[in-house]
Design a protein around this motif. Sequence first.
Motif, mmCIF file in Angstrom:
data_model
loop_
_atom_site.group_PDB
_atom_site.id
_atom_site.type_symbol
_atom_site.label_atom_id
_atom_site.label_comp_id
_atom_site.label_asym_id
_atom_site.label_seq_id
_atom_site.Cartn_x
_atom_site.Cartn_y
_atom_site.Cartn_z
ATOM 1 N N UNK A 99 0.655 20.986 60.132
ATOM 2 C CA UNK A 99 0.617 19.796 59.365
ATOM 3 C C UNK A 99 1.228 18.806 60.132
ATOM 4 N N UNK A 100 0.539 17.427 59.790
ATOM 5 C CA UNK A 100 0.903 16.397 60.520
ATOM 6 C C UNK A 100 2.018 15.581 59.706
ATOM 7 N N UNK A 101 2.643 16.228 58.981
ATOM 8 C CA UNK A 101 3.836 15.513 57.975
ATOM 9 C C UNK A 101 5.060 16.588 58.102
ATOM 10 N N UNK A 102 6.153 16.325 57.608
ATOM 11 C CA UNK A 102 7.340 17.008 57.508
ATOM 12 C C UNK A 102 6.988 17.790 56.204
ATOM 13 N N UNK A 103 7.070 19.153 56.399
ATOM 14 C CA UNK A 103 6.596 19.951 55.188
ATOM 15 C C UNK A 103 7.225 21.308 55.197
ATOM 16 N N UNK A 104 7.084 22.039 54.127
ATOM 17 C CA UNK A 104 7.423 23.386 54.421
ATOM 18 C C UNK A 104 6.320 24.309 54.006
ATOM 19 N N UNK A 105 6.057 24.281 52.448
ATOM 20 C CA UNK A 105 5.041 25.332 52.164
ATOM 21 C C UNK A 105 3.881 24.895 51.796
ATOM 22 N N UNK A 106 3.637 23.280 51.866
ATOM 23 C CA UNK A 106 2.280 23.056 51.570
ATOM 24 C C UNK A 106 1.958 21.772 52.525
ATOM 25 N N UNK A 107 0.425 21.346 52.042
ATOM 26 C CA UNK A 107 0.130 20.136 52.707
ATOM 27 C C UNK A 107 -0.146 20.307 54.258
ATOM 28 N N UNK A 108 -0.683 21.575 54.558
ATOM 29 C CA UNK A 108 -1.373 21.918 55.964
ATOM 30 C C UNK A 108 -2.709 21.302 56.124
ATOM 31 N N UNK A 109 -3.043 20.917 57.369
ATOM 32 C CA UNK A 109 -3.988 20.221 57.723
ATOM 33 C C UNK A 109 -5.114 20.818 58.296
ATOM 34 N N UNK A 110 -4.562 22.032 59.087
ATOM 35 C CA UNK A 110 -5.455 22.775 60.023
ATOM 36 C C UNK A 110 -5.056 24.368 59.953
ATOM 37 N N UNK A 111 -5.931 25.350 59.785
ATOM 38 C CA UNK A 111 -5.735 26.558 59.664
ATOM 39 C C UNK A 111 -6.368 27.417 60.881
ATOM 40 N N UNK A 112 -6.017 28.635 61.330
ATOM 41 C CA UNK A 112 -6.437 29.406 62.169
ATOM 42 C C UNK A 112 -7.338 30.467 61.263
ATOM 43 N N UNK A 113 -8.001 31.301 62.106
ATOM 44 C CA UNK A 113 -8.728 32.182 61.520
ATOM 45 C C UNK A 113 -8.102 33.677 60.971
ATOM 46 N N UNK A 114 -6.713 33.698 61.376
ATOM 47 C CA UNK A 114 -6.074 34.888 61.028
ATOM 48 C C UNK A 114 -6.135 36.076 61.870
ATOM 49 N N UNK A 115 -5.091 36.743 61.563
ATOM 50 C CA UNK A 115 -4.927 37.989 62.478
ATOM 51 C C UNK A 115 -4.199 39.138 61.600
ATOM 52 N N UNK A 116 -4.826 40.230 61.665
ATOM 53 C CA UNK A 116 -4.527 41.603 60.664
ATOM 54 C C UNK A 116 -3.429 42.333 60.962
ATOM 55 N N UNK A 117 -2.358 42.064 60.310
ATOM 56 C CA UNK A 117 -1.184 43.244 60.272
ATOM 57 C C UNK A 117 -1.256 44.181 59.509
ATOM 58 N N UNK A 118 -1.223 45.537 59.767
ATOM 59 C CA UNK A 118 -0.994 46.621 58.929
ATOM 60 C C UNK A 118 0.149 47.380 59.080
ATOM 61 N N UNK A 119 0.938 47.784 58.247
ATOM 62 C CA UNK A 119 2.222 48.434 58.385
ATOM 63 C C UNK A 119 2.038 49.669 57.560
ATOM 64 N N UNK A 120 1.862 50.781 58.426
ATOM 65 C CA UNK A 120 1.863 52.203 57.686
ATOM 66 C C UNK A 120 3.245 52.758 57.145
ATOM 67 N N UNK A 121 3.360 53.363 56.269
ATOM 68 C CA UNK A 121 4.464 54.064 55.561
ATOM 69 C C UNK A 121 4.692 55.458 56.464
#
Length: 121
Positions: A99-121
Amino acid sequence: QVQLVESGGGLVQAGGSLRLSCAASRLTFASYTMGWFRQAPGKEREFVASILWRDTSTYYAESVKDRFTISRDNAKNTVYLQMNNLKPEDTAVYYCAAASRITTTTGYDYWGQGTQVTVSS
């Protein structure tokens, strides 16, 4: 164009740890607030953590506080998410955002494609 590339996801047992990385390019990284979000199957994307560009103040979702740590290395244009004591409910695709601004939870400008995290019990 701006690129955010996440890495470090995988399969881990409950109680284990993972460290996610997000490498940014084509932006003035040191001037951006960086955040991590996640989306579990059938659920909406939710905020996980953020770190400001200005004073590296951090902010966390209650569900990950005291288990996850966000940090950044401006020299490497990289933001990290250290995840400890992982739980099955942490299973999700994790996304990096800028985000090109001071923010915390909202207002993001750019996003990645993601990475999978799987936690087994």
